[in-house]
Scaffold this active site. Structure first.
Site, PDB file in Angstrom:
ATOM      1  N   TRP A  12      18.134  11.929  48.060  1.00 30.97           N
ATOM      2  CA  TRP A  12      17.644  13.298  47.819  1.00 30.97           C
ATOM      3  C   TRP A  12      17.402  13.568  46.339  1.00 30.97           C
ATOM      4  O   TRP A  12      16.883  14.624  45.980  1.00 30.97           O
ATOM      5  CB  TRP A  12      18.641  14.327  48.388  1.00 30.97           C
ATOM      6  CG  TRP A  12      18.813  14.260  49.873  1.00 30.97           C
ATOM      7  CD1 TRP A  12      18.122  13.456  50.738  1.00 30.97           C
ATOM      8  CD2 TRP A  12      19.721  15.026  50.677  1.00 30.97           C
ATOM      9  NE1 TRP A  12      18.547  13.674  52.033  1.00 30.97           N
ATOM     10  CE2 TRP A  12      19.528  14.631  52.018  1.00 30.97           C
ATOM     11  CE3 TRP A  12      20.679  15.996  50.396  1.00 30.97           C
ATOM     12  CZ2 TRP A  12      20.264  15.183  53.074  1.00 30.97           C
ATOM     13  CZ3 TRP A  12      21.408  16.548  51.445  1.00 30.97           C
ATOM     14  CH2 TRP A  12      21.198  16.150  52.777  1.00 30.97           C
ATOM     15  N   LYS A  13      17.822  12.669  45.482  1.00 33.31           N
ATOM     16  CA  LYS A  13      17.633  12.818  44.029  1.00 33.31           C
ATOM     17  C   LYS A  13      18.156  14.186  43.571  1.00 33.31           C
ATOM     18  O   LYS A  13      19.148  14.667  44.095  1.00 33.31           O
ATOM     19  CB  LYS A  13      16.161  12.572  43.660  1.00 33.31           C
ATOM     20  CG  LYS A  13      15.658  11.231  44.236  1.00 33.31           C
ATOM     21  CD  LYS A  13      14.342  10.780  43.709  1.00 33.31           C
ATOM     22  CE  LYS A  13      13.969   9.436  44.315  1.00 33.31           C
ATOM     23  NZ  LYS A  13      12.733   8.883  43.807  1.00 33.31           N
ATOM     24  N   SER A 214       7.675   5.438  48.179  1.00 33.05           N
ATOM     25  CA  SER A 214       6.638   6.210  48.889  1.00 33.05           C
ATOM     26  C   SER A 214       6.585   5.932  50.391  1.00 33.05           C
ATOM     27  O   SER A 214       5.503   5.924  50.982  1.00 33.05           O
ATOM     28  CB  SER A 214       5.267   5.981  48.247  1.00 33.05           C
ATOM     29  OG  SER A 214       5.253   6.502  46.938  1.00 33.05           O
ATOM     30  N   GLY A 235      12.856   8.252  49.527  1.00 31.63           N
ATOM     31  CA  GLY A 235      13.024   9.393  48.621  1.00 31.63           C
ATOM     32  C   GLY A 235      12.481  10.663  49.248  1.00 31.63           C
ATOM     33  O   GLY A 235      13.107  11.265  50.119  1.00 31.63           O
ATOM     34  N   GLY A 236      11.283  11.057  48.827  1.00 30.81           N
ATOM     35  CA  GLY A 236      10.688  12.338  49.235  1.00 30.81           C
ATOM     36  C   GLY A 236      10.730  12.599  50.734  1.00 30.81           C
ATOM     37  O   GLY A 236      11.049  13.718  51.164  1.00 30.81           O
TER      38      GLY A 236
HETATM   39  P1  13P Z   1       9.951   8.022  47.117  1.00 29.08           P
HETATM   40  O1  13P Z   1      10.160   7.650  48.557  1.00 29.08           O
HETATM   41  O2  13P Z   1       9.885   9.505  46.907  1.00 29.08           O
HETATM   42  O3  13P Z   1       8.812   7.260  46.518  1.00 29.08           O
HETATM   43  O4  13P Z   1      11.256   7.569  46.314  1.00 29.08           O
HETATM   44  C1  13P Z   1      11.745   6.287  46.497  1.00 29.08           C
HETATM   45  C2  13P Z   1      13.047   6.175  45.821  1.00 29.08           C
HETATM   46  O5  13P Z   1      13.132   6.205  44.617  1.00 29.08           O
HETATM   47  C3  13P Z   1      14.244   6.079  46.653  1.00 29.08           C
HETATM   48  O6  13P Z   1      15.354   5.777  45.891  1.00 29.08           O
END
Ligand code: 13P
Length: 256
Positions: A12-13, A214, A235-236
């Site tokens: 989730w960053k 991605s 990530g997203g």
């Molecule tokens: P995204 O899926 O948003 O590109 O991010 C990948 C990521 O950094 C997962 O740690």
């Protein structure tokens, strides 16, 4: 080759506050199906780990930390150690490209963190990957080998099964430009052959290797079908309930 259990980690960053994370977790647990062949992990903000650890259904989901300091305790203002995370999280990311590139995290740091995670009974997820310039200069394999050798330098062959490797090409993160399945397969092959070089043939086959960058519900199955890919670091798309539950279902289909 028999299909292996899949690992799906949602990163989730720096998104969702504690309240939002709790609400999202509640919705995710209600919406997702539990599959014995898929382990699902969420990686919320550090602040939310404690409250979510009380809320989470551990039969459905596991918790991971996005980062930690490699020392166990001490005068290190603003940091959180693996010792403090012990018992709270099952996994912890190490060397995510955002840490390497935004905070100058070095290969030595990743090596120390892998050790700190292991001694605190947390599974490190060592993230490695090349930049766009390194790919253009055909340095991808060298970068992957260097980051693996450096990060795993003090890991024993008994311990390497407790480490997860995530291949995350820097240029594919958060850009919508996911790596082609062909490129991912080649990178995973490089990673496993380096593991064989370091730890032997059996470990090269058994170590868990993920792809990240991605990933969407639409693209997930293409990567999960690749030889040598044991799961995804998302990530997203992990912040979108429908996308993430759909990725979990894709992982179940790939594991069957
Ligand atoms: P995204 O899926 O948003 O590109 O991010 C990948 C990521 O950094 C997962 O740690």
């Amino acid at each position: 080759m028999a299909a292996q259990k899949k690992l799906i980690i949602g990163n989730w960053k720096m998104n969702l506050n504690v309240q939002e994370a709790s609400t999202y977790l509640h919705k995710l647990e209600a919406a997702m199906k539990v599959h014995r062949d898929v382990t699902v992990v969420i990686t919320p903000t550090m602040l939310a780990l404690q409250p979510l650890s009380l809320q989470i259904n551990r039969h459905k989901l596991k918790l991971a930390a996005q980062n930690f300091h490699w020392r166990d305790f001490g005068a290190i203002t603003g940091e959180v150690s693996a010792t403090q995370l012990r018992g709270l999280v099952t996994y912890a990311l190490v060397g995510h490209s955002e840490r390497r590139h935004m905070f100058g995290e070095s290969t030595k740091d990743t090596r120390e963190k892998v050790q700190a995670a292991l001694r605190n009974h947390i599974t490190p997820v060592l993230c490695i990957g090349e930049t766009k310039a390194e790919r253009t200069n055909e340095e991808t394999n060298d970068v992957l080998r260097d980051q693996l050798v450096g990060g795993l330098a003090n890991v024993t062959s008994e311990e390497v099964d407790q480490v997860v490797i995530a291949y995350e090409p820097v240029w594919a993160i958060g850009t919508g430009n996911n790596a082609s399945p062909h490129d991912v397969e080649a990178a995973i092959l490089t990673i496993r052959s380096q593991i064989r070089h370091l730890f032997g043939r059996d470990k090269a086959a058994s170590v868990t290797v993920l792809y990240g960058g991605s990933i969407t519900a639409d693209s997930a199955a293409d990567y999960l079908a690749l030889r040598g890919v044991d799961g995804l670091l998302v990530g997203g798309a992990s912040l979108k309930l429908h996308e993430f539950t759909s990725i979990i279902e894709k992982a179940h289909s790939a594991a069957e």
